[in-house]
Design a protein around this motif. Structure first.
Motif, PDB file in Angstrom:
ATOM      1  N   TRP A 183      -1.753 -11.420  -8.109  1.00  0.00           N
ATOM      2  CA  TRP A 183      -2.723 -10.622  -8.871  1.00  0.00           C
ATOM      3  C   TRP A 183      -3.584  -9.786  -7.930  1.00  0.00           C
ATOM      4  CZ3 TRP A 183      -4.240  -7.731 -12.335  1.00  0.00           C
ATOM      5  CH2 TRP A 183      -5.547  -7.640 -12.823  1.00  0.00           C
ATOM      6  N   ALA A 184      -4.030 -10.376  -6.831  1.00  0.00           N
ATOM      7  CA  ALA A 184      -4.833  -9.630  -5.866  1.00  0.00           C
ATOM      8  C   ALA A 184      -4.028  -8.490  -5.247  1.00  0.00           C
ATOM      9  CB  ALA A 184      -5.342 -10.570  -4.773  1.00  0.00           C
ATOM     10  N   GLN A 185      -2.734  -8.708  -5.009  1.00  0.00           N
ATOM     11  CA  GLN A 185      -1.881  -7.651  -4.478  1.00  0.00           C
ATOM     12  C   GLN A 185      -1.769  -6.486  -5.465  1.00  0.00           C
ATOM     13  OE1 GLN A 185       1.685  -9.867  -3.723  1.00  0.00           O
ATOM     14  NE2 GLN A 185       1.103 -10.411  -1.627  1.00  0.00           N
ATOM     15  N   LEU A 186      -1.651  -6.805  -6.742  1.00  0.00           N
ATOM     16  CA  LEU A 186      -1.570  -5.747  -7.752  1.00  0.00           C
ATOM     17  C   LEU A 186      -2.834  -4.896  -7.758  1.00  0.00           C
ATOM     18  CD1 LEU A 186      -0.015  -7.728 -10.745  1.00  0.00           C
ATOM     19  CD2 LEU A 186       1.151  -6.071  -9.264  1.00  0.00           C
ATOM     20  N   ILE A 187      -3.986  -5.555  -7.719  1.00  0.00           N
ATOM     21  CA  ILE A 187      -5.253  -4.816  -7.687  1.00  0.00           C
ATOM     22  C   ILE A 187      -5.312  -3.934  -6.451  1.00  0.00           C
ATOM     23  CG2 ILE A 187      -7.760  -5.041  -7.497  1.00  0.00           C
ATOM     24  CD1 ILE A 187      -7.548  -7.602  -9.133  1.00  0.00           C
ATOM     25  N   GLY A 188      -4.892  -4.493  -5.312  1.00  0.00           N
ATOM     26  CA  GLY A 188      -4.915  -3.718  -4.072  1.00  0.00           C
ATOM     27  C   GLY A 188      -4.023  -2.490  -4.135  1.00  0.00           C
ATOM     28  N   LEU A 189      -2.822  -2.639  -4.679  1.00  0.00           N
ATOM     29  CA  LEU A 189      -1.901  -1.510  -4.777  1.00  0.00           C
ATOM     30  C   LEU A 189      -2.433  -0.425  -5.709  1.00  0.00           C
ATOM     31  CD1 LEU A 189       1.481  -3.441  -4.962  1.00  0.00           C
ATOM     32  CD2 LEU A 189       0.894  -1.718  -3.235  1.00  0.00           C
ATOM     33  N   VAL A 190      -2.908  -0.839  -6.875  1.00  0.00           N
ATOM     34  CA  VAL A 190      -3.410   0.142  -7.833  1.00  0.00           C
ATOM     35  C   VAL A 190      -4.671   0.821  -7.294  1.00  0.00           C
ATOM     36  CG1 VAL A 190      -4.398   0.434 -10.136  1.00  0.00           C
ATOM     37  CG2 VAL A 190      -2.359  -0.976  -9.830  1.00  0.00           C
ATOM     38  N   SER A 191      -5.543   0.053  -6.676  1.00  0.00           N
ATOM     39  CA  SER A 191      -6.764   0.633  -6.120  1.00  0.00           C
ATOM     40  C   SER A 191      -6.431   1.619  -5.004  1.00  0.00           C
ATOM     41  CB  SER A 191      -7.679  -0.479  -5.588  1.00  0.00           C
ATOM     42  OG  SER A 191      -8.129  -1.310  -6.634  1.00  0.00           O
ATOM     43  N   ALA A 192      -5.500   1.268  -4.134  1.00  0.00           N
ATOM     44  CA  ALA A 192      -5.119   2.171  -3.048  1.00  0.00           C
ATOM     45  C   ALA A 192      -4.580   3.487  -3.599  1.00  0.00           C
ATOM     46  CB  ALA A 192      -4.081   1.503  -2.150  1.00  0.00           C
ATOM     47  N   GLU A 193      -3.812   3.395  -4.681  1.00  0.00           N
ATOM     48  CA  GLU A 193      -3.268   4.613  -5.279  1.00  0.00           C
ATOM     49  C   GLU A 193      -4.358   5.450  -5.932  1.00  0.00           C
ATOM     50  OE1 GLU A 193       0.280   6.058  -8.314  1.00  0.00           O
ATOM     51  OE2 GLU A 193      -0.287   3.942  -8.276  1.00  0.00           O
ATOM     52  N   LEU A 194      -5.200   4.819  -6.739  1.00  0.00           N
ATOM     53  CA  LEU A 194      -6.212   5.577  -7.472  1.00  0.00           C
ATOM     54  C   LEU A 194      -7.296   6.128  -6.560  1.00  0.00           C
ATOM     55  CD1 LEU A 194      -6.789   3.599 -10.791  1.00  0.00           C
ATOM     56  CD2 LEU A 194      -5.338   5.564 -10.374  1.00  0.00           C
ATOM     57  N   PHE A 195      -7.587   5.420  -5.477  1.00  0.00           N
ATOM     58  CA  PHE A 195      -8.666   5.849  -4.598  1.00  0.00           C
ATOM     59  C   PHE A 195      -8.161   6.701  -3.438  1.00  0.00           C
ATOM     60  CE2 PHE A 195     -10.797   1.630  -5.988  1.00  0.00           C
ATOM     61  CZ  PHE A 195     -11.108   2.186  -7.215  1.00  0.00           C
ATOM     62  N   GLY A 196      -6.904   7.199  -3.547  1.00  0.00           N
ATOM     63  CA  GLY A 196      -6.412   8.210  -2.622  1.00  0.00           C
ATOM     64  C   GLY A 196      -5.871   7.707  -1.308  1.00  0.00           C
ATOM     65  N   GLN A 197      -5.521   6.430  -1.212  1.00  0.00           N
ATOM     66  CA  GLN A 197      -4.994   5.913   0.047  1.00  0.00           C
ATOM     67  C   GLN A 197      -3.510   6.232   0.228  1.00  0.00           C
ATOM     68  OE1 GLN A 197      -7.199   4.571   2.256  1.00  0.00           O
ATOM     69  NE2 GLN A 197      -8.645   5.185   0.666  1.00  0.00           N
ATOM     70  N   PHE A 198      -2.790   6.446  -0.840  1.00  0.00           N
ATOM     71  CA  PHE A 198      -1.382   6.826  -0.769  1.00  0.00           C
ATOM     72  C   PHE A 198      -1.277   8.338  -0.930  1.00  0.00           C
ATOM     73  CE2 PHE A 198      -0.349   2.464  -2.768  1.00  0.00           C
ATOM     74  CZ  PHE A 198      -0.378   1.868  -1.512  1.00  0.00           C
ATOM     75  N   THR A 199      -0.775   9.007   0.091  1.00  0.00           N
ATOM     76  CA  THR A 199      -0.660  10.455   0.047  1.00  0.00           C
ATOM     77  C   THR A 199       0.754  10.871   0.445  1.00  0.00           C
ATOM     78  OG1 THR A 199      -1.425  10.633   2.342  1.00  0.00           O
ATOM     79  CG2 THR A 199      -3.098  10.784   0.606  1.00  0.00           C
ATOM     80  N   GLY A 200       1.028  12.172   0.388  1.00  0.00           N
ATOM     81  CA  GLY A 200       2.318  12.691   0.796  1.00  0.00           C
ATOM     82  C   GLY A 200       3.443  12.102  -0.028  1.00  0.00           C
ATOM     83  N   PRO A 201       4.504  11.620   0.637  1.00  0.00           N
ATOM     84  CA  PRO A 201       5.671  11.123  -0.106  1.00  0.00           C
ATOM     85  C   PRO A 201       5.395   9.854  -0.906  1.00  0.00           C
ATOM     86  CG  PRO A 201       5.900  10.665   2.243  1.00  0.00           C
ATOM     87  CD  PRO A 201       4.713  11.556   2.101  1.00  0.00           C
ATOM     88  N   LEU A 202       4.288   9.172  -0.640  1.00  0.00           N
ATOM     89  CA  LEU A 202       3.971   7.943  -1.379  1.00  0.00           C
ATOM     90  C   LEU A 202       3.154   8.205  -2.638  1.00  0.00           C
ATOM     91  CD1 LEU A 202       3.143   5.346   1.420  1.00  0.00           C
ATOM     92  CD2 LEU A 202       5.179   5.481  -0.011  1.00  0.00           C
ATOM     93  N   ALA A 203       2.858   9.465  -2.909  1.00  0.00           N
ATOM     94  CA  ALA A 203       2.077   9.798  -4.106  1.00  0.00           C
ATOM     95  C   ALA A 203       2.922  10.632  -5.055  1.00  0.00           C
ATOM     96  CB  ALA A 203       0.810  10.559  -3.719  1.00  0.00           C
TER      97      ALA A 203
END
Length: 224
Positions: A183-203
């Motif tokens: 569950w903590a991993q899911l929150i981390g992944l979604v938060s990283a995506e929504l808060f702009g940590q994944f860019t370029g080919p990962l977005a």
């Protein structure tokens, strides 16, 4: 008399919902740190004092928004799970629930940030937020009740047993550690995506998130 009280109660609820709707609009535009009863009252054309009859403080308004967001998230994920029908495998239920969690977050980023983002300075969530906050973890724990045990020190087992009791779940402490970590991993992944940590080919992070959820399903012991 009863009809009159019911009408007043309905009118009060309508106004409270109007206030909450304006607060959500401001939340999306400015974030929770800038939210105030005065700004909401100004936008609605109310006297600030009038809002205090519905929300005596900014913190009570924030609490109402948090509870509404948590319930909306719970509704979305539970509906997705129920839509699978009774014969769904645990793997299908897990991936569906995780997908619904991310979909809701992407559709409601401001509400997601309110419940999973940076704490609002000076605000401490009351116990009334616990039950709605437990809806999604409770579903995940029910899906993964037979998950393999993770290593847990005696202290962690005691801590996680408290979480299991909050969830009302009979899940074993070791399995609860496994589910909580996922569950903590899911929150981390979604938060990283929504808060702009994944860019370029990962977005957008569609493939990364799907791969992570499938890996979790493997780790939780779900058949393919």
């Amino acid at each position: 008399m009863t009809g009159g009280r019911t009408a007043r109660a309905r009118a009060r609820e309508d106004i409270a919902q109007e206030i909450a709707a304006e607060a959500r609009r401001q939340l999306r535009e400015q974030g929770p740190h800038s939210l105030s009863l005065r700004s909401v009252a100004r936008a609605l054309g109310f006297a600030s004092s009038a809002l205090y009859r519905y929300f005596p403080s900014r913190d009570e308004l924030l609490t109402a928004l948090i509870v509404q967001a948590l319930d909306a998230l719970g509704d979305a994920v539970e509906a997705a799970d129920q839509g699978l029908g009774d014969g769904a495998t645990r793997r299908a239920r897990w991936t569906t629930a995780c997908g619904a969690f991310r979909a809701w977050a992407k559709t409601n980023p401001a509400e997601y940030a309110l419940i999973y983002g940076s704490p609002v300075p000076g605000y401490q969530a009351p116990r009334t937020t616990v039950a709605p906050a437990m809806r999604l973890p409770r579903l995940l724990a029910a899906i993964a009740a037979d998950a393999p045990d993770a290593f847990a020190t005696p202290r962690l087992r005691d801590q996680i047993a408290v979480v299991a009791r909050e969830l009302g779940s009979p899940i074993a402490p070791g399995a609860m550690v496994t589910v909580t970590t996922a569950w903590a991993q899911l929150i981390g992944l979604v938060s990283a995506e929504l808060f702009g940590q994944f860019t370029g080919p990962l977005a957008p992070a569609d493939d990364l998130y799907a791969a992570a959820v499938e890996a979790q399903a493997d780790a939780l012991g779900f058949a393919g």
